[in-house]
Design a protein around this motif. Sequence first.
Motif, mmCIF file in Angstrom:
data_model
loop_
_atom_site.group_PDB
_atom_site.id
_atom_site.type_symbol
_atom_site.label_atom_id
_atom_site.label_comp_id
_atom_site.label_asym_id
_atom_site.label_seq_id
_atom_site.Cartn_x
_atom_site.Cartn_y
_atom_site.Cartn_z
ATOM 1 N N ARG A 13 57.282 36.882 36.718
ATOM 2 C CA ARG A 13 56.878 38.036 36.550
ATOM 3 C C ARG A 13 58.050 38.516 37.715
ATOM 4 O O ARG A 13 58.181 38.653 38.901
ATOM 5 C CB ARG A 13 55.632 38.069 37.591
ATOM 6 C CG ARG A 13 54.592 37.304 37.487
ATOM 7 C CD ARG A 13 53.140 36.701 38.327
ATOM 8 N NE ARG A 13 52.719 37.896 39.022
ATOM 9 C CZ ARG A 13 52.187 37.914 40.294
ATOM 10 N NH1 ARG A 13 51.379 36.325 40.242
ATOM 11 N NH2 ARG A 13 52.272 38.312 41.157
ATOM 12 N N ASP A 29 57.908 30.022 38.651
ATOM 13 C CA ASP A 29 56.917 28.691 39.099
ATOM 14 C C ASP A 29 57.658 27.720 38.731
ATOM 15 O O ASP A 29 57.847 26.488 38.364
ATOM 16 C CB ASP A 29 55.643 28.546 38.287
ATOM 17 C CG ASP A 29 55.264 28.307 37.000
ATOM 18 O OD1 ASP A 29 56.140 28.430 36.474
ATOM 19 O OD2 ASP A 29 54.894 27.448 36.658
ATOM 20 N N TRP A 34 54.865 28.638 43.233
ATOM 21 C CA TRP A 34 55.681 29.573 43.727
ATOM 22 C C TRP A 34 56.046 30.347 44.024
ATOM 23 O O TRP A 34 55.535 30.393 44.973
ATOM 24 C CB TRP A 34 53.910 30.883 42.966
ATOM 25 C CG TRP A 34 53.389 30.514 41.862
ATOM 26 C CD1 TRP A 34 51.946 30.152 41.907
ATOM 27 C CD2 TRP A 34 53.940 31.088 40.441
ATOM 28 N NE1 TRP A 34 51.739 30.211 40.477
ATOM 29 C CE2 TRP A 34 52.399 30.715 39.987
ATOM 30 C CE3 TRP A 34 54.571 32.228 39.934
ATOM 31 C CZ2 TRP A 34 52.582 31.198 38.009
ATOM 32 C CZ3 TRP A 34 54.713 32.487 38.853
ATOM 33 C CH2 TRP A 34 53.563 31.873 37.684
ATOM 34 N N TYR A 59 50.835 32.354 44.203
ATOM 35 C CA TYR A 59 50.849 34.123 43.063
ATOM 36 C C TYR A 59 49.565 34.405 43.346
ATOM 37 O O TYR A 59 50.336 35.531 43.161
ATOM 38 C CB TYR A 59 49.885 32.604 41.834
ATOM 39 C CG TYR A 59 49.337 33.452 40.609
ATOM 40 C CD1 TYR A 59 50.785 33.442 39.915
ATOM 41 C CD2 TYR A 59 47.938 33.994 40.665
ATOM 42 C CE1 TYR A 59 50.582 34.043 38.344
ATOM 43 C CE2 TYR A 59 47.834 34.174 39.648
ATOM 44 C CZ TYR A 59 48.772 34.419 37.930
ATOM 45 O OH TYR A 59 48.822 35.543 37.351
ATOM 46 N N TYR A 60 48.950 34.348 44.571
ATOM 47 C CA TYR A 60 47.973 35.937 44.887
ATOM 48 C C TYR A 60 48.283 36.512 45.385
ATOM 49 O O TYR A 60 48.045 37.713 45.894
ATOM 50 C CB TYR A 60 46.955 35.132 45.242
ATOM 51 C CG TYR A 60 46.278 34.614 44.440
ATOM 52 C CD1 TYR A 60 45.699 35.051 43.555
ATOM 53 C CD2 TYR A 60 45.682 33.149 44.039
ATOM 54 C CE1 TYR A 60 44.691 34.569 42.499
ATOM 55 C CE2 TYR A 60 45.253 32.028 43.566
ATOM 56 C CZ TYR A 60 44.522 32.631 41.695
ATOM 57 O OH TYR A 60 43.872 32.335 41.252
#
Length: 94
Positions: A13, A29, A34, A59-60
Amino acid sequence: MRNIIAGHPSEDRLIGWTPDGKNLIFLSDRSGTWDIWSISITGGKQQGEPELLKKDYGYYSEVLGIAPDGSFYYKVDTPSGGLYSGAVDIETGK
């Protein structure tokens, strides 16, 4: 987004560019967790291999920004709850 950096079969990302515009910062990842990575870009082409900047970023989590001096600001979110704080009187336990 798959495979944005180095043809690696990971999920990546895009986060953004460093303030000097020389490095691309991305979340990936590729190591099994992450993490935040950086890769040097010159003339639109990758230079060398990605460098790990922050292990277990999550991730969050959310990027808040990159300061002109290169400091990286972020917040960590989790889908399972919140963080609470309060005062405890050690003497009384209240």
